[in-house]
Design a protein around this motif. Structure first.
Motif, PDB file in Angstrom:
ATOM      1  N   UNK A   1      -3.043 -13.401   6.779  1.00 26.71           N
ATOM      2  CA  UNK A   1      -3.775 -12.391   7.542  1.00 26.71           C
ATOM      3  C   UNK A   1      -2.935 -11.124   7.621  1.00 26.71           C
ATOM      4  N   UNK A   2      -3.562  -9.980   7.296  1.00 20.57           N
ATOM      5  CA  UNK A   2      -2.916  -8.680   7.444  1.00 20.57           C
ATOM      6  C   UNK A   2      -3.409  -8.067   8.749  1.00 20.57           C
ATOM      7  N   UNK A   3      -2.475  -7.680   9.606  1.00 17.40           N
ATOM      8  CA  UNK A   3      -2.854  -7.125  10.916  1.00 17.40           C
ATOM      9  C   UNK A   3      -3.316  -5.672  10.787  1.00 17.40           C
TER      10      UNK A   3
ATOM     11  N   UNK B   1      -9.146  -4.929  13.306  1.00 18.40           N
ATOM     12  CA  UNK B   1      -9.230  -4.593  11.877  1.00 18.40           C
ATOM     13  C   UNK B   1      -8.363  -5.525  11.028  1.00 18.40           C
ATOM     14  N   UNK B   2      -7.879  -6.607  11.641  1.00 18.38           N
ATOM     15  CA  UNK B   2      -7.127  -7.594  10.855  1.00 18.38           C
ATOM     16  C   UNK B   2      -8.067  -8.253   9.848  1.00 18.38           C
TER      17      UNK B   2
ATOM     18  N   UNK C   1      -1.630  -4.459   1.179  1.00 18.39           N
ATOM     19  CA  UNK C   1      -1.110  -5.828   1.095  1.00 18.39           C
ATOM     20  C   UNK C   1      -0.297  -6.106   2.357  1.00 18.39           C
ATOM     21  N   UNK C   2       0.240  -7.331   2.511  1.00 18.78           N
ATOM     22  CA  UNK C   2       1.092  -7.604   3.681  1.00 18.78           C
ATOM     23  C   UNK C   2       2.266  -6.647   3.823  1.00 18.78           C
ATOM     24  N   UNK C   3       2.636  -5.958   2.753  1.00 12.48           N
ATOM     25  CA  UNK C   3       3.720  -4.979   2.832  1.00 12.48           C
ATOM     26  C   UNK C   3       3.412  -3.871   3.830  1.00 12.48           C
ATOM     27  N   UNK C   4       2.122  -3.614   4.070  1.00 13.61           N
ATOM     28  CA  UNK C   4       1.746  -2.597   5.057  1.00 13.61           C
ATOM     29  C   UNK C   4       2.194  -3.018   6.452  1.00 13.61           C
TER      30      UNK C   4
END
Length: 280
Positions: free
Chosen positions: A117-119, A141-142, A172-175
């Motif tokens: 999950x990307x927050x 907005x996750x 991506x999760x890098x954000x």
């Protein structure tokens, strides 16, 4: 119903008590005609799948002809931005405590099964301080990450959102690594002692403009922070594994009060401490 906790543009939130369990909850009422209920329900269903102490729990979802009712965990705390506003300064111990907790939350989200999950919207207003513990709120907005970058609607807070998110590029999760780095940088400005140059280098890597130049995972980011902690602040790890003895020359002079006060102060500043009597 105990009291109103707040009223938004399209919702009302009440503090309520479960009559049988005698536990307090937050009850959010969403009118179906508002048009926002669908996104709120998606967020609630996402939260129901999580099991982490720093992520609010959703206990129930009900509805009638007019409204949806979300029964949520009641969080008694204040936002990180408000906490720092009246706290002014925090100890190195509490700072690293918050760093560790935030990293652990995102390690959990990014390794969540079946899909990470990307927050996407980390900022101090979404971090709630409850004593020495923090909670992450507002998963509006996750989204799940399926393995490749995805373009989202441009959304985020200018000071904390990754450049790719603000530019409408694949996220991506890098954000989240970027957002986490920005929040920790913000938090570090309130510490009683300046952070090391190594810490600044770690933050620079985490908040690199190009996602490829950042830490590949939050776990690697956390490991770098822990290594800096051992190097720059050996007293933090030193205190957590030691016994501190408080002696008095005779009974009744306040030794017990001083010991309890010391344990309370250490705990409040991020060093979990237990007071134990050893009289005799």
């Amino acid at each position: 119903v105990i009291k109103s906790l707040g009223t938004g543009s399209f919702s009302q939130v009440y503090l309520v008590r479960h009559l049988s369990l005698e536990q307090e909850r937050a009850l959010k009422i969403l009118p179906k005609e508002s048009g926002l209920s669908s996104s709120e329900l998606l967020e609630a269903k996402l939260l129901r799948s999580f099991d982490h102490p720093a992520i609010p729990k959703i206990f129930d979802i009900e509805q009638d002809e007019s409204n949806f009712y979300l029964v949520e965990e009641y969080i008694d705390g204040e936002s990180l931005s408000y906490f720092l506003l009246h706290q002014q300064f925090i100890s190195q111990g509490l700072f690293f405590n918050f760093c560790e907790q935030l990293c652990d939350i995102f390690i959990y989200l990014h390794t969540f099964a079946p899909s990470p999950v990307i927050y996407r919207d980390l900022k101090p207003e979404h971090i709630i301080v409850c004593g020495n513990q923090i909670k992450l709120i507002d998963f509006g907005i996750a989204s799940f990450f399926t393995g490749s970058g995805k373009n989202y609607q441009i959304y985020g807070t200018m000071d904390f959102a990754a450049p790719e998110a603000l530019n409408g590029l694949p996220v991506t999760p890098s954000a989240d690594v970027y957002g986490l780095g920005k929040v920790l940088q913000y938090l570090s400005s309130y510490t009683t002692e300046p952070c090391s140059t190594i810490f600044q280098t770690i933050i620079q890597k985490a908040t690199a403009y190009d996602a490829a130049d950042r830490y590949e995972t939050v776990r690697l980011f956390k490991e770098a922070l822990e290594q800096d902690l051992k190097t720059a602040c050996p007293s933090v790890s030193h205190l957590t594994i030691k016994n501190i003895s408080v002696f008095g020359s005779k009974p009744g002079i306040g030794t017990t009060h001083i010991a309890i006060a010391l344990a309370s102060t250490l705990t409040a500043n991020g060093y979990p401490a237990v007071y134990t009597e050893r009289n005799g």
